[in-house]
Design an enzyme around this catalytic site. Structure first.
Site, mmCIF file in Angstrom:
data_model
loop_
_atom_site.group_PDB
_atom_site.id
_atom_site.type_symbol
_atom_site.label_atom_id
_atom_site.label_comp_id
_atom_site.label_asym_id
_atom_site.label_seq_id
_atom_site.Cartn_x
_atom_site.Cartn_y
_atom_site.Cartn_z
ATOM 1 N N ASP A 104 40.418 47.996 38.113
ATOM 2 C CA ASP A 104 40.549 46.974 39.498
ATOM 3 C C ASP A 104 41.900 46.309 39.435
ATOM 4 O O ASP A 104 42.558 45.890 38.435
ATOM 5 C CB ASP A 104 39.660 46.097 39.221
ATOM 6 N N GLU A 155 43.606 51.228 40.835
ATOM 7 C CA GLU A 155 43.634 50.511 42.098
ATOM 8 C C GLU A 155 45.088 50.149 42.201
ATOM 9 O O GLU A 155 45.474 49.242 41.856
ATOM 10 C CB GLU A 155 42.634 49.624 42.157
#
Length: 741
Positions: free
Chosen positions: A380, A416
């Protein structure tokens, strides 16, 4: 210089809160033990005595107390007197698996310089392998006085109330699993199909999973859950965060919870609320059994991990772990050291440049691979991890350490590739070891099917593997993780049913969530009984799924999109731990949604069967033989190859020819890889269009494989057309044709 509240403020805060100092808990002696490994490790110590070694990095601390809790919650304290290379450690005889524990760390309280030590706060071991209890956020768990009258300096006033009754404890776990009976699928990247799911949401409403197992690791391991994954044909599940996480205060005050879990506080512990078997270490074994069951079905396990920030938020956040262990050592601080550098939008950012922080992250990653059996990670806000001092740096310590680590460099690594800081958007920039979520793919496909692209140049790049982003440094087409939807945003059904977000249930005045949805509601906002609108929406869903699964790269589906799952227009359901987010398995009883599942499964099976659809190298676009046939060719609706002018002209129709005769690489026996050739025709226009099927050298005849203009795909296969035939493409449809011999 320290502010007035920072001097002598321990007594000041205690008096302000009316706190009476209780008698200290009984002390327990400790042997010296060892500084490694970090965390709590049960073992046999000197003279064959069983016990647990505790080791905690707390660089600037003045003292560390280990706190042990019995079944009634009574606390005993162990002073860790040994200090080796900033690691406090000791071996405690007789401490066995299942023992609950935490730490109290002593040091200066001077928030003006970033020092926030407060021994009144019980702290979770960053290396705890299991966590018992849930985080609530009463005032006692904050290191500062939350209700201090002068709120602009409230974070500088120390709160001396004991937090131990209000916070979860770490649990000593016995590591006794060698994984000898496990067989990892080791699916090559090019052959992968990823399925993003939530452990609870996927199983909570499944009628064939026993009620006591729903919403748990055991539920995901149940044959009924795995049967769906196998029928669908995915090769990997990407689990939304399963590290122990906490709920934010603003959600708890509104009666909501953090459902997605992007608020980690324990990087070694499986989230206890997803365990059916217990939270005194049983969650560890349950997670391992889930991984084994998925592996046995040929399915890899990828974890969505959140190492960019923690649940302690900013200066006004709670003191749960790292903030109280060494605030300056773990977090990036601003020049004003009271404040946190926030590249994540969540209040804080881990200081990954620091060796001990980097060690925490890499130790955690290796643990999940070697001892918990997982096969990869999706990071993330990975750009935050790639920052050196301030800027994103692809030679950063984090990326360098991963690249040389003998364990981590062999697993699947997905970035990401952005964060919320300046210069944080890094799509296409990560080094060759990494794959990336490709939001350029998402945006192009959404815009194409709502007929919002000015031309088809962007679509051509995205369908063929995004070579403009990834054809450098030895990267391959599978560096692009192609997705149209993810947990964050509309579901696929909502993408064709809503144009505006409808997040009122989140309690934030519909201000949260993106406004850039690139969605088209097919003429009516939200649910409708209009059969024409419903038919168009189903066709658009078929178009989107077919496009995704025919594109070069690694496709990622979101759990439930193959069933027509809806979140009722909520594009930020992070706090909706209810039917808004959970999969409605009753959709399979609807013939229309069952047909969508069957089409998705058929497309995935087609992808697995045909290597031309999962290439390991980029297309060359050049003729390889005398007849002029190329590995990739693009056609206009006239049946002619596209010219430079055609790429820049407004268009809603695109033909893509994939040659199975020119696939680079060889099979395991060293033979040339040969496959069928295909022509895919995508038409996003609102009216039908004529399309001329290209003739020799491309083909003599074509056979229809998929026609999204049909409700029932059983009608499509077997229909043949001669090359040169002018066929009619219905409005908004995909036609996949196989070149017939």
């Amino acid at each position: 210089m320290a502010g007035p509240q920072a001097t002598g403020n321990g007594r000041q805060a205690a008096a302000a809160n009316g706190v009476r100092r209780a008698a200290p808990p009984p002390a327990v002696p400790a042997w010296p033990g060892a500084p490694t490994p970090l965390g709590a490790r049960f073992r046999v110590g000197p003279d064959g005595v069983a016990g647990t070694n505790f080791a905690l990095w707390a660089g600037g601390a003045e003292g560390v107390e280990l706190c042990l809790f019995d079944e009634a919650g009574k606390e005993s304290r162990v002073r860790l007197a040994e200090l080796t290379h900033e690691i406090w450690h000791g071996f405690v005889p007789g401490v066995l698996p299942g023992q609950r524990y935490g730490y109290r760390v002593h040091g200066r309280w001077d928030p003006w310089t970033g020092a926030r030590w407060n021994p009144a706060k019980l702290l979770l071991d960053p290396y705890a392998r299991a966590v018992d209890g849930d985080f609530s956020l009463p005032p006692e768990v904050y290191g500062h006085v939350r209700d201090w009258p002068q709120q602009h300096v409230a974070d500088t006033v120390r709160d001396d109330r004991d937090s131990a009754p209000y916070v979860p404890k770490g649990v000593v776990v016995h590591d006794d699993d060698d994984w000898a009976d496990d067989r990892r699928p080791k699916t090559p990247w090019a052959d992968s199909v990823i399925y993003e799911l939530h452990v609870k949401g996927f199983t909570q409403l499944h009628p064939d999973i026993p009620e006591e197992l729903r919403g748990t690791y055991a539920g995901l391991a149940h044959p009924a859950a795995i049967e769906h994954l196998v029928k669908l044909g995915v090769t990997a599940v990407e689990l939304l965060p399963v590290h122990q996480f906490a709920h934010e205060d603003h959600l708890l005050r509104r009666g909501l919870r953090n459902y997605w879990g992007y608020n980690s506080i324990g990087y070694f512990a499986p989230h206890a609320a997803y365990a059916a078997s217990g939270t005194r270490g049983q969650q560890v074994g349950e997670f391992k059994r889930m991984v084994r069951a998925l592996h046995a079905a040929g399915i890899e396990v990828i974890l969505d991990v959140v190492y960019n920030h923690t649940a302690e938020a900013g200066e006004l956040g709670p003191t749960l772990s790292l903030k109280g262990i060494d605030n300056r050592g773990y977090y990036r601080l601003q020049d004003d050291a009271r404040r946190y550098a926030d590249y994540t939008g969540c209040g804080n950012t881990l200081h990954v440049v620091q060796p001990h922080v980097l060690r925490l992250i890499t130790d955690s990653l290796r643990y999940w691979v070697t001892e918990m059996g997982v096969d990869g990670f999706r990071f993330d806000l990975a750009a935050a991890l790639a920052r050196s001092m301030h800027d994103v740096d692809m030679l950063s310590p984090f990326l360098a350490v991963i690249a040389q680590d003998p364990v981590l460099r062999r697993v699947k690594l997905i970035a990401e590739p952005w964060d919320v800081g300046s210069g944080g958007y890094q799509v296409g920039a990560f080094p060759p070891l990494w794959t990336e979520w490709n939001d350029r793919y998402r945006n192009a496909v959404r815009d194409f099917w709502r007929h919002a692209l000015p031309d088809v140049r962007e679509m051509g790049y995205r369908l063929s593997g995004s070579s403009d982003l990834y054809a450098w440094g030895g990267r391959r087409p599978y560096a692009s993780v192609n997705f149209i939807t993810a947990h964050d945003g509309f579901t696929l059904r909502d993408l064709v049913s809503y144009e505006r977000k409808h997040n009122e249930a989140n309690g934030e005045g519909n201000r949260d969530g993106t406004d850039d949805n690139r969605a088209w509601n097919c003429g009516t906002e939200g649910e409708t009984d209009d059969e024409g609108v419903l038919a168009l929406r189903r066709r658009q869903l078929r178009n989107l799924l077919t496009t995704l699964l025919l594109s070069t790269g690694v496709p990622m589906l979101v759990a439930g999109d193959e069933l027509g799952r809806t979140q009722r227009g909520n594009n930020n359901a992070y706090c909706q731990d209810n039917e808004i987010s959970w999969l409605d398995w009753g959709l399979l009883a609807d013939p229309g949604w069952k047909a969508l599942f069957e089409l998705t499964s058929r497309l995935i099976e087609l992808r697995h069967r045909h290597p031309v659809l999962r290439r390991r190298a980029f297309f060359s676009g050049r003729a390889q033989t005398a007849d002029g046939l190329r590995d990739l060719a693009w056609f206009t609706s006239r049946g002619t190859e596209m010219t430079e002018q055609d790429w820049y002209a407004p268009a809603a129709t695109l033909g893509m020819y994939l040659s199975g005769r020119d696939i680079p690489g060889r099979d395991a026996r060293g033979d040339q890889i040969l496959d069928d050739s295909f022509l895919a025709v995508l038409h996003a226009g609102e009216a039908p269009v004529s399309f001329v099927l290209p003739g020799p050298p491309w083909a003599e005849r074509y056979e229809v494989v998929v026609d999204t203009g049909l409700e029932e795909q059983g009608e499509a296969p077997g229909v043949e057309h001669r090359a040169g035939t002018e066929i009619t493409m219905p409005a908004r449809a995909v036609l996949l044709l196989r070149v017939a011999d």
